[in-house]
Design a protein around this motif. Structure first.
Motif, PDB file in Angstrom:
ATOM      1  N   LEU A 112     -21.008  -5.845  -3.410  1.00  0.00           N
ATOM      2  CA  LEU A 112     -20.087  -6.644  -4.211  1.00  0.00           C
ATOM      3  C   LEU A 112     -19.182  -5.724  -5.040  1.00  0.00           C
ATOM      4  N   ALA A 113     -19.778  -4.642  -5.560  1.00  0.00           N
ATOM      5  CA  ALA A 113     -19.008  -3.698  -6.372  1.00  0.00           C
ATOM      6  C   ALA A 113     -17.962  -2.982  -5.535  1.00  0.00           C
ATOM      7  N   ALA A 114     -18.260  -2.792  -4.247  1.00  0.00           N
ATOM      8  CA  ALA A 114     -17.312  -2.079  -3.379  1.00  0.00           C
ATOM      9  C   ALA A 114     -16.234  -3.021  -2.848  1.00  0.00           C
ATOM     10  N   TRP A 115     -16.478  -4.311  -3.020  1.00  0.00           N
ATOM     11  CA  TRP A 115     -15.615  -5.295  -2.374  1.00  0.00           C
ATOM     12  C   TRP A 115     -14.168  -5.221  -2.872  1.00  0.00           C
ATOM     13  N   GLN A 116     -14.003  -5.169  -4.200  1.00  0.00           N
ATOM     14  CA  GLN A 116     -12.642  -5.198  -4.750  1.00  0.00           C
ATOM     15  C   GLN A 116     -11.826  -3.983  -4.301  1.00  0.00           C
ATOM     16  N   PRO A 117     -12.337  -2.749  -4.486  1.00  0.00           N
ATOM     17  CA  PRO A 117     -11.561  -1.610  -3.978  1.00  0.00           C
ATOM     18  C   PRO A 117     -11.346  -1.662  -2.466  1.00  0.00           C
ATOM     19  N   ALA A 118     -12.319  -2.205  -1.742  1.00  0.00           N
ATOM     20  CA  ALA A 118     -12.153  -2.296  -0.282  1.00  0.00           C
ATOM     21  C   ALA A 118     -11.019  -3.256   0.058  1.00  0.00           C
ATOM     22  N   ARG A 119     -10.931  -4.355  -0.706  1.00  0.00           N
ATOM     23  CA  ARG A 119      -9.834  -5.305  -0.497  1.00  0.00           C
ATOM     24  C   ARG A 119      -8.487  -4.623  -0.805  1.00  0.00           C
ATOM     25  N   ARG A 120      -8.539  -3.810  -1.879  1.00  0.00           N
ATOM     26  CA  ARG A 120      -7.301  -3.129  -2.239  1.00  0.00           C
ATOM     27  C   ARG A 120      -6.897  -2.159  -1.127  1.00  0.00           C
ATOM     28  N   ALA A 121      -7.874  -1.524  -0.528  1.00  0.00           N
ATOM     29  CA  ALA A 121      -7.586  -0.607   0.578  1.00  0.00           C
ATOM     30  C   ALA A 121      -6.937  -1.356   1.730  1.00  0.00           C
ATOM     31  N   ALA A 122      -7.441  -2.577   1.980  1.00  0.00           N
ATOM     32  CA  ALA A 122      -6.896  -3.362   3.085  1.00  0.00           C
ATOM     33  C   ALA A 122      -5.444  -3.749   2.801  1.00  0.00           C
ATOM     34  N   GLY A 123      -5.070  -3.750   1.510  1.00  0.00           N
ATOM     35  CA  GLY A 123      -3.705  -4.095   1.145  1.00  0.00           C
ATOM     36  C   GLY A 123      -2.722  -2.937   1.280  1.00  0.00           C
ATOM     37  N   ILE A 124      -3.224  -1.754   1.556  1.00  0.00           N
ATOM     38  CA  ILE A 124      -2.317  -0.612   1.738  1.00  0.00           C
ATOM     39  C   ILE A 124      -1.492  -0.845   3.000  1.00  0.00           C
ATOM     40  N   PRO A 125      -0.154  -0.823   2.871  1.00  0.00           N
ATOM     41  CA  PRO A 125       0.658  -1.178   4.030  1.00  0.00           C
ATOM     42  C   PRO A 125       0.651  -0.063   5.078  1.00  0.00           C
ATOM     43  N   PRO A 126       0.735  -0.433   6.343  1.00  0.00           N
ATOM     44  CA  PRO A 126       0.736   0.575   7.401  1.00  0.00           C
ATOM     45  C   PRO A 126       1.945   1.506   7.309  1.00  0.00           C
ATOM     46  N   SER A 127       3.018   1.036   6.658  1.00  0.00           N
ATOM     47  CA  SER A 127       4.221   1.875   6.584  1.00  0.00           C
ATOM     48  C   SER A 127       3.994   3.132   5.752  1.00  0.00           C
ATOM     49  N   VAL A 128       2.887   3.149   4.988  1.00  0.00           N
ATOM     50  CA  VAL A 128       2.518   4.362   4.254  1.00  0.00           C
ATOM     51  C   VAL A 128       2.468   5.557   5.211  1.00  0.00           C
ATOM     52  N   ALA A 129       2.093   5.282   6.448  1.00  0.00           N
ATOM     53  CA  ALA A 129       1.953   6.358   7.437  1.00  0.00           C
ATOM     54  C   ALA A 129       3.272   7.079   7.685  1.00  0.00           C
ATOM     55  N   THR A 130       4.389   6.339   7.674  1.00  0.00           N
ATOM     56  CA  THR A 130       5.672   6.993   7.929  1.00  0.00           C
ATOM     57  C   THR A 130       6.369   7.408   6.644  1.00  0.00           C
ATOM     58  N   ARG A 131       5.905   6.837   5.528  1.00  0.00           N
ATOM     59  CA  ARG A 131       6.635   7.054   4.276  1.00  0.00           C
ATOM     60  C   ARG A 131       6.081   8.176   3.418  1.00  0.00           C
ATOM     61  N   THR A 132       4.880   8.647   3.726  1.00  0.00           N
ATOM     62  CA  THR A 132       4.351   9.751   2.924  1.00  0.00           C
ATOM     63  C   THR A 132       4.246  10.986   3.791  1.00  0.00           C
ATOM     64  N   ILE A 133       4.706  12.071   3.235  1.00  0.00           N
ATOM     65  CA  ILE A 133       4.638  13.333   3.974  1.00  0.00           C
ATOM     66  C   ILE A 133       3.488  14.162   3.400  1.00  0.00           C
TER      67      ILE A 133
END
Ligand SMILES: Nc1ncnc2c1ncn2[C@@H]1O[C@H](COP(=O)(O)OP(=O)(O)OP(=O)(O)O)[C@@H](O)[C@H]1O
Ligand SMILES: [Mg+2]
Lengths: 401, 240
Positions: free
Chosen positions: A380-401
């Protein structure tokens, strides 16, 4: 799902510090949680179990001599004669130790002499031949003390008889009749069990609630003794008032140290157990919360330091729920890594509590329950950060060097 | 393979709106090797991000491999990325805690492929990029060029129809850049469509078609016929 464990494990092995710390925390928390829950269960049981004695009509007066000139034995017999002569009194006994309180003593009884013999802890009460009657505790086998068997106050003649509760008898002699058997305190002379009573609670020191032994002694060590009085129904308040007045005035070299009804002793006993249960529950809850905070912190840290990795995983085809599952699985591995040594630690602590304090052996259901609870709250404690991780957009892959 | 019609993409922040793409139209045929260039901030990465279904666009239509992908669910987009598209990023984007084998394995696991099938694909992909012998190494134990080759192996292991590469040689020296380009040509020759964003005119020249983006608009997209003559030219001149 199970196929994803291997790469997760190898990644954890390459970067173990945080996970290891949390696993250690999980292990310690589990050991505390399981044993605290077990102790709390015992305490609650103590509150709910019958005391086995008359608490409604009884009270105790404690006398304390103030100088060497105080004649304990004489004062004791005067007091008892006075009390037994009161019309509202059923009976009275001199006593050392008050049922349901910390006032009293405990000892270890073994089936054979010697300090190495396996022994059982028991709380004891020193009483005269009116002890059982004053407590209103019936015998289930054997007999009461005879007047001649009671050691007089201030003497050091050995005693050779005891009366014990049924629980203690069963614990000492699991496969047979305890009546007539001998028990030993260390290397002392044998004590013959002459009577077995229905279970009742003596003083509540270290030993289990019903492990009570009655010793045939008139107390008086150090000029101190108690008077346990049972009044006729409804008469306790009147008798207590009269007795206090009379006894308080009758000894030149002694005072009344304390008077207490067993009703209030019982209330105090329940409050103590309840407070202990509350204290242990709070401390344990706090530890579980801190453990969850550790899991939450580690996961939050991992999520933020792996933002780009998570974005890349999303770009490569991970669905949101795959990302959540990734962190749940990772935390499950950490929890498992902590639960395993934690279970061993919990059992070790349980054994120690049994050996040292006579706590009943830890019920394995509590261990299983503790693991489930810690697992659940951990995820349960890991749930909130895990949800936040799922919210990281895939475009981060092209937008961060 | 890829057909974009009047795509626009606006990035909104509190202060400003950036029209990263405006009425952006482009078609890329099956098996093409297209190089995309343009000044910084012109919208190249935006185009690639949208083409790769990493981000939504505001207006227009987008068909990928004959299928309208404008209105897919998030899961649906994940699935298409996983099955149809291979990504190569400027920063390699390998997972530092996983060895090369496990890195190439990542998209295959999300496809729920059987273990022996995955092993076969991983080994042949790493073999193709010349790193089969270093499967158990970590990315940090490799040079930049080698890391990018692992990323290429990861992109092709799933046998995608389209490879999108955003400045894959941007962090590499020119020799390594040429090696990467050789590899991409080889993959293209095996039939995979490639869209490559690059600043490097030398590399861009090696593609069959060059597209120029300025200010979110395609300003120079030679017709399809041109690519045939270019391919012929390359076959004649580049020794490989
Ligand atoms: N997440 C965002 N929020 C706001 N504006 C953005 C965002 N991403 C890109 N932009 C803007 O969109 C425009 C196009 O950006 P893009 O990254 O596509 O350019 P580019 O052609 O790839 O440039 P470069 O060659 O420098 O990589 C730029 O003006 C940029 O500032
Ligand atoms: Mg860019």
């Amino acid at each position: 799902m199970s196929t994803n464990i291997r790469p997760l494990l190898s990644a954890l092995r390459r970067n173990p510090t945080g996970a290891l710390l949390v696993a250690v925390q999980v292990a310690i928390t589990l050991a505390v949680l399981v044993n605290a829950a077990w102790i709390v269960a015992q305490r609650i049981e103590k509150i709910e179990q019958p005391t086995g004695i008359d608490t409604r009509d009884t009270f105790e007066i404690d006398i304390l001599g103030l100088s060497k000139r105080f004649e304990v034995a004489q004062a004791e017999s005067e007091d008892l004669a006075y009390l037994r002569g009161l019309p509202g009194v059923v009976t009275a006994t001199a006593t050392l130790g008050t049922p349901l309180t910390l006032n009293g003593g405990d000892t270890d009884l073994a089936r054979s002499p010697g300090t190495d013999a396996p022994s059982l802890p028991a709380n004891f009460l020193e009483v005269g031949d009116q002890g059982l009657r004053a407590l209103e505790v019936p015998l289930v086998a054997g007999r009461n003390f005879r007047a001649g068997e009671i050691r007089p106050a201030g003497k050091h003649t050995p005693i050779s008889e005891v009366i014990i509760t049924r629980s203690l008898a069963r614990a000492l002699f699991a496969h047979g009749n305890a009546l007539g058997q001998a028990v030993y305190e260390d290397n002392n002379d044998p004590l013959t069990i002459i009577g077995i009573t229905r279970d009742f609670m003596g003083p509540q020191l270290g030993a289990p609630a019903y492990n009570t032994v009655l010793l045939p002694e008139m107390p008086g060590e150090g000029g101190f003794y108690g008077l346990l009085v049972r009044a006729r129904p409804g008469m306790r308040a009147t008798v207590l008032r009269e007795a206090k007045e009379h006894i308080g005035a009758s000894h030149r070299h002694a005072v009344i140290a304390e008077t207490m009804t067993l009703t209030s002793a019982k209330r105090q006993f329940e409050a103590n157990n309840r407070n202990m249960a509350i204290f242990l529950t709070s401390v344990t809850a706090l530890m579980v919360a801190v453990c969850c905070l550790g899991i939450f912190g580690l996961t939050t840290f991992n999520v933020s330091s792996r933002t780009r990795q998570i974005g890349t995983r999303r770009a490569l085809g991970a669905r949101k729920r795959d990302v959540v599952r990734h962190f749940m699985l990772e935390n499950s591995l950490i929890l498992a890594a902590g639960a395993l040594p934690g279970a061993v630690l919990a059992l070790a602590v349980g054994n120690w509590l049994t050996a040292r304090y006579g706590l009943p052996r830890l019920d394995l259901a509590y261990l299983a329950g503790g693991i489930v609870v810690l697992w659940g709250t951990g995820l349960l404690a890991a749930w909130q950060p895990a949800r936040r991780a799922a919210g990281i957009p895939p475009s981060v892959a092209t937008r961060t060097i | 393979m890829l057909r974009m019609q009047d795509i626009s993409k606006i990035y909104r922040t509190d202060l400003i709106e950036t029209h990263a793409l405006r009425d952006f139209s482009l078609r890329v045929g099956q098996g093409e090797f297209v190089a995309v260039s343009g000044p910084s901030g012109s919208g190249k990465t935006t185009f690639l991000t949208i083409a790769g279904l990493l981000e939504n666009f505001d207006t227009g239509t987008y068909e990928l491999d004959g299928r309208d992908v404008s209105r897919l669910t998030d899961d649906g987009r994940s699935r298409i990325r996983n099955e149809k598209i291979g990504f190569i990023f400027q920063g390699f984007n390998l997972i530092p805690d996983l060895d090369l084998f496990d890195n190439v394995d990542v998209p295959l696991r999300y496809r729920r492929m059987k273990a022996d099938e995955r092993r076969k694909r991983i080994e042949s992909a790493l073999d193709l990029v010349g790193l089969a012998s270093r499967m158990k190494h970590l990315p940090s134990q490799l040079s930049g060029g080698q890391q990018q080759r692992v990323a290429i192996a990861r992109a092709i292991a799933g046998d995608p129809a389209l490879i999108l590469a955003d400045e894959p040689t941007g962090n590499l020296d020119s020799l390594m850049a040429r090696q990467i380009m050789d590899l991409l040509e080889k993959i293209n020759d095996m039939g995979t469509t490639i869209v490559l964003v690059t600043h490097d005119p030398e590399l861009a020249r090696r593609a069959q078609r060059n597209i120029h983006i300025v200010d979110g608009l395609v300003i120079d997209s030679p017709p399809y016929e041109a690519r045939e003559s270019q391919r012929a030219a390359r076959a004649g001149t580049s020794p490989d």
